[in-house]
Scaffold this active site. Structure first.
Site, PDB file in Angstrom:
ATOM      1  N   SER A  66       0.827  -1.208   0.000  1.00  0.00           N
ATOM      2  CA  SER A  66       0.000   0.000   0.000  1.00  0.00           C
ATOM      3  C   SER A  66       0.858   1.253   0.000  1.00  0.00           C
ATOM      4  O   SER A  66       1.994   1.249   0.491  1.00  0.00           O
ATOM      5  CB  SER A  66      -0.913   0.021   1.237  1.00  0.00           C
ATOM      6  OG  SER A  66      -0.182   0.389   2.397  1.00  0.00           O
ATOM      7  N   ASP A  67       0.314   2.321  -0.537  1.00  0.00           N
ATOM      8  CA  ASP A  67       0.912   3.630  -0.305  1.00  0.00           C
ATOM      9  C   ASP A  67       0.739   3.941   1.178  1.00  0.00           C
ATOM     10  O   ASP A  67      -0.047   3.301   1.875  1.00  0.00           O
ATOM     11  CB  ASP A  67       0.234   4.688  -1.178  1.00  0.00           C
ATOM     12  CG  ASP A  67       1.155   5.859  -1.475  1.00  0.00           C
ATOM     13  OD1 ASP A  67       2.102   6.092  -0.697  1.00  0.00           O
ATOM     14  OD2 ASP A  67       0.927   6.557  -2.481  1.00  0.00           O
ATOM     15  N   TRP A  68       1.455   4.933   1.666  1.00  0.00           N
ATOM     16  CA  TRP A  68       1.441   5.232   3.093  1.00  0.00           C
ATOM     17  C   TRP A  68       0.041   5.653   3.540  1.00  0.00           C
ATOM     18  O   TRP A  68      -0.518   6.633   3.034  1.00  0.00           O
ATOM     19  CB  TRP A  68       2.462   6.324   3.399  1.00  0.00           C
ATOM     20  CG  TRP A  68       3.789   5.794   3.852  1.00  0.00           C
ATOM     21  CD1 TRP A  68       4.459   6.157   4.987  1.00  0.00           C
ATOM     22  CD2 TRP A  68       4.610   4.805   3.218  1.00  0.00           C
ATOM     23  NE1 TRP A  68       5.634   5.446   5.100  1.00  0.00           N
ATOM     24  CE2 TRP A  68       5.755   4.606   4.025  1.00  0.00           C
ATOM     25  CE3 TRP A  68       4.470   4.044   2.061  1.00  0.00           C
ATOM     26  CZ2 TRP A  68       6.755   3.702   3.711  1.00  0.00           C
ATOM     27  CZ3 TRP A  68       5.468   3.140   1.734  1.00  0.00           C
ATOM     28  CH2 TRP A  68       6.589   2.983   2.561  1.00  0.00           C
ATOM     29  N   ALA A  74      -2.744   4.235   2.942  1.00  0.00           N
ATOM     30  CA  ALA A  74      -3.775   4.021   1.932  1.00  0.00           C
ATOM     31  C   ALA A  74      -4.627   2.792   2.238  1.00  0.00           C
ATOM     32  O   ALA A  74      -5.494   2.430   1.453  1.00  0.00           O
ATOM     33  CB  ALA A  74      -3.140   3.869   0.546  1.00  0.00           C
TER      34      ALA A  74
END
Length: 318
Positions: free
Chosen positions: A228-230, A232
């Site tokens: 995941s993106d931070w 997200a």
């Protein structure tokens, strides 16, 4: 260090980095193998000299400042060879620090000149351009045992309301415009894909089974890690069942910290956890992380070390 003036296809995130674009460039392969604009086609207006200090990006390290504008620099060269040279320099510094996974390259197609990550993408406005530049970049990482994390999957083209907005994209547009760069990266050996913040067809990208299982794994044949993106990740159950393997930044209060409890409650099957672990370990084995290439006595790798060189700075200025 300033950035050499160059024609741009897409602009960055803030006034210091924006450029007015005339009309999209048509690109093709020239006799020397580089990707070139068709004769007479305006690519964009030239921007003024810009210092690294004026560039909005991740703070704290010279590497972050330089890498953050890599996409824009490499994109404007229209040269796979230049992309490889720059990636090789960056990868050498990663390896010297003991860092074995890069959160890049960024390949999303720019649809909004002021989108926050527009400065980072290799693709600019053109999926063909991005597809030609990302392969050489990823291969340089693979040579040095570094997992490439191609991002952001998928349809990440807007900064405003990026945590809540929903994007509607047809299957044809996905395959023809938004997925080709990821396909090229995966074929070159990318071991990880980072899912994005926004929703696609009403479901957040990092818990969207159509994006993570159907398009990514079934259609593109991806076998590695989905990270995941931070921040997200919004729900541990939905993300685990939807195809996410690793939540970032993680920690004791993260959604995935609750996975043992979710398994006990029957909300996540233990086979799903096994599959997630398999994806992570497969990417690590494939790139050689269990062969002793990265060695340190314990604790964290020396990521704050200054391992740059005059030669690398020269490559960055090309």
């Amino acid at each position: 260090m300033g950035v050499t003036r160059a024609p741009v296809v897409a602009s960055g995130a803030a006034p210091a980095c924006t450029a007015r674009v005339s009309k999209p460039a048509k690109v093709g392969r020239s006799s020397d193998g580089s990707v070139a604009a068709a004769s007479g086609t305006p690519i964009g207006r030239r921007r003024e000299e810009m210092t690294l200090e004026s560039k909005p990006c991740c703070p704290s390290s010279r590497y972050n400042r330089e890498y953050s504008i890599f996409g824009q620099r490499s994109m404007t060269t229209f040269s796979p060879a230049a992309s490889a040279r720059y990636a090789g320099a960056v990868a050498d510094e990663f390896a010297a620090k003991g860092s074995n996974m890069m959160l890049g390259p960024d390949v999303e197609v720019s649809r909004n000149q002021r989108a926050g990550r527009g400065f980072e993408t290799l693709s600019g406005e053109d999926p063909f351009l991005g597809s030609q530049l990302v392969g050489p970049f990823v291969r340089e990482l693979v040579k040095r045992g570094i997992i490439a994390t191609v991002k952001h999957w998928l349809d990440n083209n807007e900064e405003d309301y990026r945590m809540t907005m929903s994007v509607e994209v047809s299957e044809r547009a996905q395959h023809e415009i938004y997925m080709p760069m990821f396909k090229a990266a995966i074929e070159a050996g990318a071991g990880a894909v980072m899912c994005s913040y926004q929703k696609v067809s009403g479901t957040h990208a990092c818990e969207n089974s159509h994006l993570l299982k159907k398009l990514l794994r079934e259609d593109l044949g991806f076998k590695g890690i989905v990270v995941s993106d931070w921040d997200a990740t919004h729900d541990g159950t939905r993300s685990a069942n939807g195809g996410l393997d690793m939540e970032m930044p993680g920690g004791p209060n993260s959604h995935f910290a609750k996975l043992p409890a979710l398994v006990k409650e029957g909300k996540v099957d233990e086979a799903v956890i096994d599959e997630m672990a398999t994806h992570v370990l497969s990417a690590m084995y494939a790139i050689g992380h269990f062969d002793g290439q990265f060695k340190w006595s314990g604790g964290e790798a020396p990521l704050n070390s200054d391992v740059t060189s005059a030669a690398h700075s020269k490559v960055a200025r090309e």
